[in-house]
Design a protein around this motif. Structure first.
Motif, short mmCIF file in Angstrom:
data_model
loop_
_atom_site.label_atom_id
_atom_site.label_comp_id
_atom_site.label_asym_id
_atom_site.label_seq_id
_atom_site.Cartn_x
_atom_site.Cartn_y
_atom_site.Cartn_z
N ASP A 11 101.04 63.28 68.23
CA ASP A 11 102.10 64.21 68.63
C ASP A 11 101.98 64.68 70.08
O ASP A 11 102.12 65.87 70.39
CB ASP A 11 102.12 65.43 67.69
N ILE A 12 101.72 63.74 70.97
CA ILE A 12 101.66 64.06 72.40
C ILE A 12 103.08 64.05 72.96
O ILE A 12 103.75 63.01 72.98
CB ILE A 12 100.77 63.06 73.17
N ASP A 13 103.53 65.20 73.41
CA ASP A 13 104.85 65.34 74.03
C ASP A 13 104.68 65.88 75.44
O ASP A 13 104.19 67.00 75.63
CB ASP A 13 105.73 66.31 73.23
N ILE A 14 105.05 65.07 76.43
CA ILE A 14 104.96 65.48 77.83
C ILE A 14 106.18 64.95 78.57
O ILE A 14 106.57 63.79 78.38
CB ILE A 14 103.70 64.92 78.54
N ASP A 15 106.77 65.77 79.41
CA ASP A 15 107.81 65.34 80.33
C ASP A 15 107.31 65.55 81.75
O ASP A 15 106.92 66.66 82.12
CB ASP A 15 109.10 66.15 80.12
N ILE A 16 107.33 64.48 82.54
CA ILE A 16 106.84 64.54 83.92
C ILE A 16 107.98 64.18 84.86
O ILE A 16 108.64 63.16 84.69
CB ILE A 16 105.65 63.59 84.12
N GLU A 17 108.20 65.03 85.84
CA GLU A 17 109.27 64.80 86.81
C GLU A 17 108.82 63.83 87.90
O GLU A 17 107.63 63.69 88.18
CB GLU A 17 109.69 66.13 87.43
N VAL A 33 100.28 65.33 88.52
CA VAL A 33 99.87 65.93 87.25
C VAL A 33 98.46 65.48 86.90
O VAL A 33 98.17 64.28 86.87
CB VAL A 33 100.84 65.54 86.11
N SER A 34 97.59 66.45 86.62
CA SER A 34 96.23 66.14 86.18
C SER A 34 96.09 66.40 84.69
O SER A 34 96.70 67.32 84.15
CB SER A 34 95.20 66.98 86.94
N ILE A 35 95.25 65.60 84.04
CA ILE A 35 94.93 65.77 82.63
C ILE A 35 93.44 66.06 82.51
O ILE A 35 92.60 65.28 82.98
CB ILE A 35 95.29 64.53 81.80
N GLY A 42 92.84 64.61 69.40
CA GLY A 42 93.34 65.03 70.69
C GLY A 42 94.75 65.60 70.61
O GLY A 42 95.57 65.10 69.85
N GLN A 43 94.99 66.64 71.36
CA GLN A 43 96.31 67.26 71.40
C GLN A 43 96.41 68.09 72.67
O GLN A 43 95.39 68.43 73.28
CB GLN A 43 96.50 68.16 70.17
N ILE A 44 97.62 68.39 73.06
CA ILE A 44 97.82 69.23 74.25
C ILE A 44 97.71 70.69 73.82
O ILE A 44 98.44 71.14 72.93
CB ILE A 44 99.17 68.94 74.90
#
Length: 264
Positions: free
Chosen positions: A25-31, A36-38, A212-214
């Motif tokens: 369930d990794i949900d990310i929106d990157i412009e 962006v760092s993780i 793993g999850q945000i």
């Protein structure tokens, strides 16, 4: 959205009995043009997630899209820089940068493009050297130049400065920010260093583990260059550290419980 992760999961194992879930369930929106760092503890799937964007690792479920197109294989629209430069020691610096270009352009065009990006990373004087003659930091700059020469839409960087000493990292931080400002590439950057992430990024995404999850997504609202003694930077670093300490303590507790069960 430029780069989108929707319900992305990664599992290893052929059967339900031996299946291991790395993250779900990794949900990310990157412009576009974002840096962006993780961040996250070892084992949370940071590098695996980056490899999936590169098309080097399969997606178990969910989708990763770049400009609305599903990612399911490697492509020139994504450039990858690894912790180890992965250069060809039998080729010169210039030839290493030219290597992925030769399929799509003439030798003269490839040389010109390679020279352009070697100048950007301040290695023009070393273009005729072999890579084994260079320091670790210089080799990593060759790897960055090679990735940029492909003109990718996204630059993926997997702990690219992790093996370097602090002074070299500091220099390369400045050079990377300068390159990012000049090229306006979208950068997805994996690191273990909280300070590095805050210093470089527009956003810092924090991942938890098992699975793993945000767990947090910080927008870094501070002008560059960012100094370590800035109050905002100190406060943000403290918030991220508290989150990561909780995750690390959770992992340690689980491991201790497992050891207790195995010895009882």
């Amino acid at each position: 959205m430029f780069l989108r992760f929707e319900k992305v999961a990664k599992r290893f194992g052929d059967t339900p009995e031996n299946q291991f879930e790395v993250f779900s369930d990794i949900d990310i929106d990157i412009e576009e043009n974002q840096f962006v760092s993780i961040l996250g503890p070892s084992g949370c799937g940071k590098s695996t997630l980056l490899s999936m964007v590169a098309g080097l690792e399969g997606i178990s479920s969910g989708t990763i899209q770049l400009e609305g197109e599903d990612i399911d294989r490697p492509g020139p629209d994504r450039g990858m820089v690894f912790q180890q430069p992965s250069l060809f020691p039998w080729l010169t610096v210039r030839e290493n940068v030219m290597f992925p270009l030769k399929k799509n352009m003439s030798k003269k065009e490839a040389q010109s493009r390679a020279d352009h990006f070697l100048k950007m990373v301040h290695l023009s004087k070393f273009r005729s050297n072999y890579t084994y003659e260079l320091s670790g930091g210089m080799q990593q700059r060759v790897a960055i130049a090679r990735a940029l020469a492909m003109d990718p839409k996204v630059l993926l960087m997997d702990e690219p400065f992790g093996a370097l000493d602090e002074q070299t990292r500091h220099i390369l931080h400045k050079e990377l920010l300068s390159i990012w400002e000049d090229t306006q590439k979208t950068i997805l950057f994996v690191t273990h260093s909280i300070q590095e992430a805050i210093k470089l990024s527009d956003r810092v995404i924090v991942m938890g583990t098992r699975p793993g999850q945000i767990i947090a997504d910080f927008h870094v609202d501070a002008p560059r260059p960012r100094e370590r003694d800035d109050e905002y930077v100190i406060s943000l670093e403290k918030q991220v550290m508290e989150l990561l300490e909780k995750e690390i303590n959770k992992v340690l507790k689980e491991e201790l419980d497992d050891e207790a069960v195995s010895t009882s």
